[in-house]
Design a protein around this motif. Sequence first.
Motif, mmCIF file in Angstrom:
data_model
loop_
_atom_site.group_PDB
_atom_site.id
_atom_site.type_symbol
_atom_site.label_atom_id
_atom_site.label_comp_id
_atom_site.label_asym_id
_atom_site.label_seq_id
_atom_site.Cartn_x
_atom_site.Cartn_y
_atom_site.Cartn_z
ATOM 1 N N LEU A 53 35.863 -13.726 -16.018
ATOM 2 C CA LEU A 53 36.808 -13.288 -16.745
ATOM 3 C C LEU A 53 36.560 -12.841 -18.240
ATOM 4 O O LEU A 53 36.168 -13.858 -18.688
ATOM 5 N N VAL A 54 36.619 -11.546 -18.541
ATOM 6 C CA VAL A 54 36.248 -11.220 -19.816
ATOM 7 C C VAL A 54 37.435 -10.712 -20.406
ATOM 8 O O VAL A 54 38.366 -10.324 -19.981
ATOM 9 N N HIS A 55 37.142 -10.227 -21.816
ATOM 10 C CA HIS A 55 38.232 -9.464 -22.408
ATOM 11 C C HIS A 55 39.599 -9.828 -22.343
ATOM 12 O O HIS A 55 40.388 -9.127 -21.778
ATOM 13 N N GLY A 56 39.645 -11.059 -22.768
ATOM 14 C CA GLY A 56 41.242 -11.670 -22.898
ATOM 15 C C GLY A 56 40.854 -12.725 -23.926
ATOM 16 O O GLY A 56 40.114 -13.554 -23.907
ATOM 17 N N GLU A 57 42.177 -12.972 -24.592
ATOM 18 C CA GLU A 57 42.498 -14.244 -25.165
ATOM 19 C C GLU A 57 42.463 -15.462 -24.429
ATOM 20 O O GLU A 57 42.812 -15.212 -23.259
ATOM 21 N N PRO A 58 42.208 -16.630 -24.705
ATOM 22 C CA PRO A 58 41.820 -17.722 -24.042
ATOM 23 C C PRO A 58 43.220 -18.257 -22.969
ATOM 24 O O PRO A 58 43.073 -18.270 -21.763
ATOM 25 N N GLU A 59 44.327 -18.041 -23.646
ATOM 26 C CA GLU A 59 45.645 -18.180 -22.731
ATOM 27 C C GLU A 59 45.534 -17.159 -21.622
ATOM 28 O O GLU A 59 45.893 -17.435 -20.327
ATOM 29 N N SER A 60 45.474 -15.830 -21.835
ATOM 30 C CA SER A 60 45.425 -14.795 -20.783
ATOM 31 C C SER A 60 44.267 -15.117 -19.790
ATOM 32 O O SER A 60 44.780 -14.798 -18.470
ATOM 33 N N ALA A 61 43.245 -15.391 -20.315
ATOM 34 C CA ALA A 61 41.897 -15.501 -19.231
ATOM 35 C C ALA A 61 42.640 -16.522 -18.480
ATOM 36 O O ALA A 61 42.297 -16.572 -17.136
ATOM 37 N N ARG A 62 43.011 -17.904 -18.942
ATOM 38 C CA ARG A 62 43.456 -18.989 -18.250
ATOM 39 C C ARG A 62 44.552 -18.592 -17.003
ATOM 40 O O ARG A 62 44.082 -18.966 -16.011
ATOM 41 N N ALA A 63 45.405 -17.789 -17.687
ATOM 42 C CA ALA A 63 46.545 -17.577 -16.670
ATOM 43 C C ALA A 63 46.102 -16.663 -15.676
ATOM 44 O O ALA A 63 46.338 -16.777 -14.333
ATOM 45 N N MET A 64 45.103 -15.640 -16.031
ATOM 46 C CA MET A 64 44.602 -14.723 -14.876
ATOM 47 C C MET A 64 43.770 -15.647 -13.890
ATOM 48 O O MET A 64 43.856 -15.327 -12.663
ATOM 49 N N LYS A 65 42.910 -16.784 -14.398
ATOM 50 C CA LYS A 65 42.313 -17.365 -13.324
ATOM 51 C C LYS A 65 43.283 -17.881 -12.380
ATOM 52 O O LYS A 65 43.141 -18.112 -11.149
ATOM 53 N N GLY A 66 44.406 -18.474 -12.995
ATOM 54 C CA GLY A 66 45.599 -19.221 -12.256
ATOM 55 C C GLY A 66 45.944 -18.337 -11.203
ATOM 56 O O GLY A 66 45.982 -18.655 -9.895
ATOM 57 N N HIS A 67 46.280 -17.151 -11.533
ATOM 58 C CA HIS A 67 46.948 -16.118 -10.533
ATOM 59 C C HIS A 67 45.892 -15.671 -9.414
ATOM 60 O O HIS A 67 46.131 -15.539 -8.409
ATOM 61 N N ILE A 68 44.706 -15.494 -10.008
ATOM 62 C CA ILE A 68 43.674 -15.275 -8.809
ATOM 63 C C ILE A 68 43.511 -16.217 -7.819
ATOM 64 O O ILE A 68 43.514 -16.103 -6.691
ATOM 65 N N GLY A 69 43.342 -17.731 -8.465
ATOM 66 C CA GLY A 69 43.283 -18.544 -7.492
ATOM 67 C C GLY A 69 44.521 -18.961 -6.610
ATOM 68 O O GLY A 69 44.060 -19.295 -5.395
ATOM 69 N N GLU A 70 45.707 -18.669 -6.975
ATOM 70 C CA GLU A 70 46.857 -18.586 -6.007
ATOM 71 C C GLU A 70 46.580 -17.563 -5.007
ATOM 72 O O GLU A 70 46.809 -17.879 -4.107
ATOM 73 N N LYS A 71 46.305 -16.313 -5.499
ATOM 74 C CA LYS A 71 46.517 -15.050 -4.580
ATOM 75 C C LYS A 71 45.259 -15.363 -3.423
ATOM 76 O O LYS A 71 45.272 -14.775 -2.456
ATOM 77 N N PHE A 72 44.055 -15.629 -4.057
ATOM 78 C CA PHE A 72 42.711 -15.514 -3.388
ATOM 79 C C PHE A 72 42.179 -16.887 -3.213
ATOM 80 O O PHE A 72 41.218 -17.132 -3.884
ATOM 81 N N PRO A 73 42.696 -17.927 -2.607
ATOM 82 C CA PRO A 73 42.076 -19.072 -2.822
ATOM 83 C C PRO A 73 40.793 -19.209 -2.174
ATOM 84 O O PRO A 73 40.286 -18.302 -1.275
ATOM 85 N N GLY A 74 39.683 -19.821 -2.845
ATOM 86 C CA GLY A 74 38.390 -19.917 -2.270
ATOM 87 C C GLY A 74 37.549 -18.842 -3.152
ATOM 88 O O GLY A 74 36.197 -18.981 -3.093
ATOM 89 N N TRP A 75 37.867 -18.041 -4.084
ATOM 90 C CA TRP A 75 37.162 -17.250 -4.914
ATOM 91 C C TRP A 75 36.667 -18.124 -6.266
ATOM 92 O O TRP A 75 37.510 -18.904 -6.352
ATOM 93 N N THR A 76 35.595 -17.977 -6.582
ATOM 94 C CA THR A 76 34.962 -18.510 -7.754
ATOM 95 C C THR A 76 35.113 -17.861 -8.876
ATOM 96 O O THR A 76 34.490 -16.900 -9.023
ATOM 97 N N VAL A 77 36.143 -18.296 -9.723
ATOM 98 C CA VAL A 77 36.623 -17.490 -10.951
ATOM 99 C C VAL A 77 36.209 -18.241 -12.044
ATOM 100 O O VAL A 77 36.573 -19.461 -12.121
#
Length: 461
Positions: A426-450
């Motif tokens: 994850l690039v191009h995001g302030e730390p909070e957005s990047a962390r949140a995005m990581k969480g959302h991907i983790g929820e929707k696509f378990p198993g992805w390495t983010v």
Amino acid sequence: MLSLQFLGAAGTVTGSRFLLTVDDAKVLIDCGLFQGGSELKERNWALFPVDPKEIQGVFVTHAHLDHTGYLPKLVELGFRGKIFATPSTLDLLGILLRDSAHLQEEEAAYHNRGKLCCPHAKPLYTLQEAEQALYQTHAVPYGKVLEFGKIKVEFISAGHILGSAFIRVTAPQNGKEVSFLFTGDMGRYHSPILNDPATVSEADYLLMESTYGDRIHEKKTGVEAILPAVQECLDLSGCLLIPAFTVGRTQEILYTLRQMLDQKLIPQIPVYVDSPMAVDVTHLYAEYHEEHDLDMEQLEKQGHSPFRFPGLQYVRTTQESKDLNHAKGPLIIISANGMCTGGRIMHHLVNRLPDPSTILLFVGYQGSGTRGRELLEGAKMITIFHQKIEVNARIKQVDNFSAHGDYPEILKWLSGFKKQPLRTFLVHGEPESARAMKGHIGEKFPGWTVEIAQDMQKVEL
Ligand SMILES: [Zn+2]
């Protein structure tokens, strides 16, 4: 040997530049300026982490300066390779890089007259260096696979601004092919004017932007979003002042105002686009028919020009711009730049902010440390040109016009992947957005390495 290094846009939303090393060849994906507060801008002056003479080529996702604005500096530092982008991106670059150089030169001249606290008496780069960078550019149409040394590169429509692309790079590794997908900036679904982001079904390594990883954009149409502000402007007989980015945002606002007029939701009032660049950019938007979506096509078939309507005036000269200071409301002024860090919007702010009949409407992301963010956070007094300016205007924001997908849109796009990437950065995001995005991907696509990319981090692959 295959490696990837984040030379910017890690932990922040500007300065996109990613170094891909394939054996002894180095290429850059994007070559952006750091923008925002003075701390970020200072990074443009730091030593470039790689010798630009060793870089063979630069591939540019889209024309925004946070992805391209460092190119003339790279050239000044000795880069002599080719710069590749889509044809419309290159047309936009011609406008944006020259303007950027002009601003750099102006800022340095201002400093030399002793009026600015900026420590740099030299411009970051000159117009001549911008011209040299433009001379090194080469157009690659969407969908064509370009062979460049050992790698193959393809530009895929990203729906963010005119010419914007995801860049797919394929590189050899141990007798196999490894693919990278750089999203640049992710566009939106169902936005006016441009096509939706194209579906991508696979990549081994994905570099995903995360500007709005923690946000859901309002589900309003453009008309629903800005009609209340226009109505208020009519009631107050005031000025609706819209700081807008010249590329994309301005055209979408014009498109929306024209819709409102067509639907007789508002009467004809003066609308000024106070930006010489906006005129040129709007022409380009009109020209590249192949990037237009269906609504736009239909409009054109009916003989309408989406960027022309009664009451609209394009303002080019400085004098005409200054004359707007005396214009009485109701009126609408659209002026750059979008984060209120410079450009003609500044003198409109000085002139209009103390007036309670002014409505200042933000239609885009306001980076931390910018005057736009300060105003949005409720500052009652701000400093412009060393003057203290009282803020009596009504400050509003709509986020419909963001050119970046929000996290549900990013997740929708990621659903197009038939096979999960080996690693997603994850690039191009302030730390909070990047962390949140990581969480959302983790929820929707378990198993992805983010992973959240770290500034200057080098990843051996
Ligand atoms: Zn962008």
